[in-house]
Write a protein that holds these residues in place. Structure first.
Motif, PDB file in Angstrom:
ATOM      1  N   GLU A  21      -6.922  -0.217 -10.189  1.00 29.25           N
ATOM      2  CA  GLU A  21      -6.950  -1.674 -10.369  1.00 29.25           C
ATOM      3  C   GLU A  21      -8.368  -2.233 -10.206  1.00 29.25           C
ATOM      4  O   GLU A  21      -8.604  -3.184  -9.455  1.00 29.25           O
ATOM      5  N   GLY A  22      -9.307  -1.569 -10.850  1.00 30.20           N
ATOM      6  CA  GLY A  22     -10.683  -2.066 -10.859  1.00 30.20           C
ATOM      7  C   GLY A  22     -11.451  -1.829  -9.576  1.00 30.20           C
ATOM      8  O   GLY A  22     -12.558  -2.342  -9.410  1.00 30.20           O
ATOM      9  N   ARG A  23     -10.901  -1.020  -8.651  1.00 31.81           N
ATOM     10  CA  ARG A  23     -11.619  -0.743  -7.394  1.00 31.81           C
ATOM     11  C   ARG A  23     -11.828   0.746  -7.220  1.00 31.81           C
ATOM     12  O   ARG A  23     -10.920   1.552  -7.487  1.00 31.81           O
ATOM     13  N   LEU A  24     -13.007   1.108  -6.752  1.00 29.59           N
ATOM     14  CA  LEU A  24     -13.283   2.531  -6.513  1.00 29.59           C
ATOM     15  C   LEU A  24     -12.546   2.970  -5.243  1.00 29.59           C
ATOM     16  O   LEU A  24     -12.698   2.335  -4.195  1.00 29.59           O
ATOM     17  N   ILE A  25     -11.722   4.003  -5.353  1.00 34.44           N
ATOM     18  CA  ILE A  25     -10.984   4.432  -4.151  1.00 34.44           C
ATOM     19  C   ILE A  25     -11.413   5.825  -3.671  1.00 34.44           C
ATOM     20  O   ILE A  25     -11.061   6.217  -2.562  1.00 34.44           O
ATOM     21  N   ALA A  26     -12.157   6.559  -4.490  1.00 37.73           N
ATOM     22  CA  ALA A  26     -12.665   7.866  -4.023  1.00 37.73           C
ATOM     23  C   ALA A  26     -13.780   8.330  -4.943  1.00 37.73           C
ATOM     24  O   ALA A  26     -13.850   7.945  -6.113  1.00 37.73           O
TER      25      ALA A  26
ATOM     26  N   ALA B  84     -17.669  12.596  -9.997  1.00 41.20           N
ATOM     27  CA  ALA B  84     -16.415  11.946 -10.393  1.00 41.20           C
ATOM     28  C   ALA B  84     -16.130  10.759  -9.487  1.00 41.20           C
ATOM     29  O   ALA B  84     -16.524  10.763  -8.308  1.00 41.20           O
ATOM     30  N   VAL B  85     -15.484   9.738 -10.048  1.00 36.10           N
ATOM     31  CA  VAL B  85     -14.964   8.648  -9.215  1.00 36.10           C
ATOM     32  C   VAL B  85     -13.524   8.359  -9.636  1.00 36.10           C
ATOM     33  O   VAL B  85     -13.147   8.562 -10.793  1.00 36.10           O
ATOM     34  N   ILE B  86     -12.731   7.899  -8.657  1.00 33.31           N
ATOM     35  CA  ILE B  86     -11.339   7.521  -8.929  1.00 33.31           C
ATOM     36  C   ILE B  86     -11.234   6.005  -8.732  1.00 33.31           C
ATOM     37  O   ILE B  86     -11.716   5.464  -7.721  1.00 33.31           O
TER      38      ILE B  86
ATOM     39  N   GLY C 241      -1.211   6.894 -11.324  1.00 29.71           N
ATOM     40  CA  GLY C 241      -1.492   5.673 -12.084  1.00 29.71           C
ATOM     41  C   GLY C 241      -2.959   5.247 -12.046  1.00 29.71           C
ATOM     42  O   GLY C 241      -3.331   4.246 -12.653  1.00 29.71           O
ATOM     43  N   ALA C 242      -3.807   5.990 -11.359  1.00 29.11           N
ATOM     44  CA  ALA C 242      -5.230   5.602 -11.264  1.00 29.11           C
ATOM     45  C   ALA C 242      -6.025   6.194 -12.440  1.00 29.11           C
ATOM     46  O   ALA C 242      -5.506   6.969 -13.238  1.00 29.11           O
TER      47      ALA C 242
END
Ligand SMILES: NC(=O)c1ccc[n+]([C@@H]2O[C@H](COP(=O)([O-])OP(=O)(O)OC[C@H]3O[C@@H](n4cnc5c(N)ncnc54)[C@H](OP(=O)(O)O)[C@@H]3O)[C@@H](O)[C@H]2O)c1
Length: 362
Positions: free
Chosen positions: A39-44, A34-36, A72-73
């Protein structure tokens, strides 16, 4: 390609790369990544490491700097989130509580009892849901698990290292038929399965270890022997440090063995020969996938890679599909599926899910 779908595909590929990190470790659970994205950026990012541990989406949530960052992600996950309590609570509850605005997943849960439930739960909580992104790749990641969930039987992969004329018995002075690089590749294949099945004659002739070597450490697959007679008690599989990972089936049919392995939650079986056993598996139509290594030499001899009774007319031939050839040095590796094998090991039911949603819509 629409922009939404292009970026969904990109992020799903990142989630797949995460999932791959768990392959070989998660049985009896599937490998999931999984990825989180915000706004178009990977945060986790995260993956399921082993059964009983956090599922991939929970592992990714745990990587966030602050739990509120999920609000909101978007969450991209290779497999539909679980919606019922198992060893861990339902992930759909956690996803809803985290406040994601959108969830995208690759493959539906192959279990017909659960497939599509997460979509309904997430949508009714006001979350946008898209499905089917890189679906086939997400399914192929867990083909053993998928088949087991759908049928109770393990996925059966036939593997052989053979000469161009289709023989597998090597000359006593030349132990290996294929190159070191092909054998490394085959070791990688071995490290993805729950069990390795061989015939009694292979134990007597080769005394194989059937262990994992020169690959990242992984749990030792079960070693299973099909035999009628007695086997040498000093064979390596009975005396090495994994001797408690050896099972002997005496006078059982292949189908009985597979049924019994399925009942032990074994999701995938690699048949590594010899030729009599592989021929029997072919005749019995139990093979779901082939991984064959061809070396540029001719052997002839008494042991063909696939013995068995064979067929009486060409119309009965087992036709293969999704055939992929890869050169490994001078050897050739063929990977293919019988036309009857369901995609990713799933039953047809999955591919006609009534609630499939077009990516990008809620
Ligand atoms: N190149 C490769 O990839 C590769 C891989 C593996 C093996 N090999 C070679 O293959 C050769 C051995 O192959 P093989 O075809 O002779 O034998 P095999 O397939 O390894 O073993 C056949 C065995 O299956 C058992 N069996 C047969 N019918 C059965 C039944 N109805 N119920 C239960 N068990 C039954 C018997 O075991 P018992 O005799 O114990 O009763 C029989 O010996 C060796 O030369 C080995 O080096 C090559």
């Amino acid at each position: 390609m629409d922009l939404h779908l292009a970026s969904d595909t990109l992020w799903m590929r990142r989630a797949l790369a995460e999932a791959v990190r768990g392959v070989g470790w998660t049985s009896p659970n599937p490998a999931v990544g999984a990825v989180i994205v915000r706004e178009g950026r990977l945060i986790a990012r995260g993956f399921h490491r082993r059964a009983g541990g956090p599922h991939a989406e929970i592992a990714a949530l745990q990587m966030l700097k602050s739990p509120g960052d999920a609000r909101g992600a978007e969450l991209f996950i290779t497999l539909e989130p679980c919606s019922s309590a198992g060893r861990t609570p339902p992930c759909t509850d956690t996803i809803i509580a985290a406040g994601f605005s959108r969830v995208v997943f690759g493959a539906f849960d192959p279990n017909p009892l659960h497939a599509g439930h997460a979509v309904l739960l997430l949508r009714s909580a006001g979350i946008q849901v898209a499905t089917g992104v890189l679906e086939e790749e997400c399914l192929l990641l867990n083909e053993g698990w998928n088949k087991w969930i759908c049928t109770g039987s393990p996925l059966v992969i036939a593997k052989a290292a053979m000469s161009l004329d289709g023989y597998i018995s090597s000359h006593p002075r030349r132990r290996w038929i294929t190159s070191a690089a092909s054998r490394r590749d085959a070791m990688g294949l071995r490290s993805t399965v729950d069990a390795i099945l061989v015939g009694g004659e292979t134990i007597r002739t080769d005394n194989p270890r059937l262990t994992l070597r020169r690959v990242p450490p992984r749990p030792q697959p079960w070693r299973v022997v099909w035999t009628q007679k007695s086997l040498p008690p000093d064979a390596r599989i009975f005396t090495d440090r994994y001797h408690d990972r050896t099972l002997v089936f005496q006078k059982s049919s292949l189908r009985e063995i597979l049924h019994s392995l399925g009942a032990r939650s074994i999701r995938s079986v690699l048949i590594e020969g010899g030729g009599y056993l592989l021929g029997e598996a072919l005749d019995q139509h139990v093979i779901d996938k082939f991984c064959l290594y061809y070396a540029p030499l001719f052997l002839g001899g008494r042991v063909p890679a696939f013995g068995g009774l064979g067929i009486s007319s060409l119309a009965q031939a087992l036709r293969l599909t999704k055939v992929r050839y890869r050169c490994i040095g001078d050897d050739v590796r063929l990977e293919a599926y019988p036309q009857t094998t369901a995609i990713g090991g799933c039953s047809g039911r999955l591919n006609v899910s009534p609630i499939k949603i077009v990516p990008g819509t809620s």
